[in-house]
Scaffold this active site. Structure first.
Site, PDB file in Angstrom:
ATOM      1  N   ASN A 114      50.283  20.905  52.017  1.00 14.33           N
ATOM      2  CA  ASN A 114      48.428  21.480  50.970  1.00 14.33           C
ATOM      3  C   ASN A 114      47.255  20.580  50.685  1.00 14.33           C
ATOM      4  O   ASN A 114      46.671  21.304  50.035  1.00 14.33           O
ATOM      5  CB  ASN A 114      48.756  22.582  49.964  1.00 14.33           C
ATOM      6  CG  ASN A 114      50.166  21.831  48.310  1.00 14.33           C
ATOM      7  OD1 ASN A 114      49.669  20.300  49.116  1.00 14.33           O
ATOM      8  ND2 ASN A 114      50.606  22.188  47.560  1.00 14.33           N
ATOM      9  N   GLU A 128      49.993  10.557  35.742  1.00 10.49           N
ATOM     10  CA  GLU A 128      49.877  10.510  36.940  1.00 10.49           C
ATOM     11  C   GLU A 128      48.453   9.129  37.438  1.00 10.49           C
ATOM     12  O   GLU A 128      48.658   7.961  38.061  1.00 10.49           O
ATOM     13  CB  GLU A 128      49.642  11.267  37.262  1.00 10.49           C
ATOM     14  CG  GLU A 128      50.827  12.392  37.740  1.00 10.49           C
ATOM     15  CD  GLU A 128      50.598  13.557  37.898  1.00 10.49           C
ATOM     16  OE1 GLU A 128      49.211  13.904  38.311  1.00 10.49           O
ATOM     17  OE2 GLU A 128      51.700  14.765  38.377  1.00 10.49           O
TER      18      GLU A 128
HETATM   19  P1  CMP Z   1      52.237  20.013  44.258  1.00  8.28           P
HETATM   20  O1  CMP Z   1      50.804  20.092  43.568  1.00  8.28           O
HETATM   21  O2  CMP Z   1      51.729  17.838  45.166  1.00  8.28           O
HETATM   22  O3  CMP Z   1      53.423  19.658  43.341  1.00  8.28           O
HETATM   23  C1  CMP Z   1      54.150  19.225  44.432  1.00  8.28           C
HETATM   24  C2  CMP Z   1      54.478  19.374  45.988  1.00  8.28           C
HETATM   25  O4  CMP Z   1      55.662  20.393  45.812  1.00  8.28           O
HETATM   26  C3  CMP Z   1      53.659  20.736  45.935  1.00  8.28           C
HETATM   27  O5  CMP Z   1      52.412  20.455  46.182  1.00  8.28           O
HETATM   28  C4  CMP Z   1      53.873  20.785  47.289  1.00  8.28           C
HETATM   29  O6  CMP Z   1      53.117  19.835  48.417  1.00  8.28           O
HETATM   30  C5  CMP Z   1      55.189  20.700  47.457  1.00  8.28           C
HETATM   31  N1  CMP Z   1      56.311  22.043  47.018  1.00  8.28           N
HETATM   32  C6  CMP Z   1      56.108  22.911  46.310  1.00  8.28           C
HETATM   33  N2  CMP Z   1      56.774  23.902  46.620  1.00  8.28           N
HETATM   34  C7  CMP Z   1      57.236  23.395  48.189  1.00  8.28           C
HETATM   35  C8  CMP Z   1      58.280  25.001  48.602  1.00  8.28           C
HETATM   36  N3  CMP Z   1      58.983  25.624  48.633  1.00  8.28           N
HETATM   37  N4  CMP Z   1      58.685  24.164  50.426  1.00  8.28           N
HETATM   38  C9  CMP Z   1      57.951  22.855  50.059  1.00  8.28           C
HETATM   39  N5  CMP Z   1      57.074  21.717  49.239  1.00  8.28           N
HETATM   40  C10 CMP Z   1      57.007  22.626  48.867  1.00  8.28           C
END
Ligand code: CMP
Length: 140
Positions: A114, A128
């Site tokens: 993302n 962090e």
């Molecule tokens: P972030 O905001 O960095 O925080 C946790 C991360 O886990 C999130 O962004 C995504 O990159 C990852 N993430 C969250 N939900 C999922 C999911 N259902 N499947 C795979 N990766 C996920």
């Protein structure tokens, strides 16, 4: 309102697609000032520590693999209400659910890939920023 600092990461999928310039332009246009930045490849232990709160989630192993798969840009950003404003312009975790015009709607590829990370609260933001830039980066 007082100036606030928060952590912002450009993740491997976005660095790999040469999106650093566009993403930083977007945050600067929204009133953020870059106060720290480091292009680096995270060690497995750093990624595990950073995402410790997700340790029990089924996607944790893949998340650590992904976050260590290539370079990331670690940054500390400053503006008024930095944590809340950054979360608004970053958008929902799943790019398919993110509001139009947000960074994840514009650039994200999947829930995992993302494109960016933004801290989800003032407490996690402080943790962090300290983890990657040291306690001095919170107030320098
Ligand atoms: P972030 O905001 O960095 O925080 C946790 C991360 O886990 C999130 O962004 C995504 O990159 C990852 N993430 C969250 N939900 C999922 C999911 N259902 N499947 C795979 N990766 C996920």
């Amino acid at each position: 309102m007082a100036l606030e600092r928060t952590l912002f990461i450009v993740k491997p999928d976005a660095v790999e697609r040469s999106l650093i310039g566009k993403i930083l332009a977007h945050v600067e246009e929204n009133g953020f000032r870059l106060v720290e930045a480091r292009l680096t490849r995270l060690q497995r232990e750093e990624a595990q520590t950073f995402y410790a709160e997700h340790q029990a989630r089924p996607f944790f192993g893949e998340l650590v693999e992904y976050m260590t798969s290539g370079p990331v840009l670690l940054t500390c950003l400053e503006r008024e209400d930095a944590v809340g404003t950054l979360r608004e312009i970053v958008g929902a975790t799943d790019p398919a659910q993110a509001a139009p015009g947000t960074i994840r709607a514009l650039f994200g590829r999947s829930k995992q890939m993302n494109s960016v990370h933004a801290s989800d609260s003032a407490a996690s933001s402080d943790r962090e920023v300290k983890l990657f830039f040291g306690v001095a980066a919170l107030s320098r």
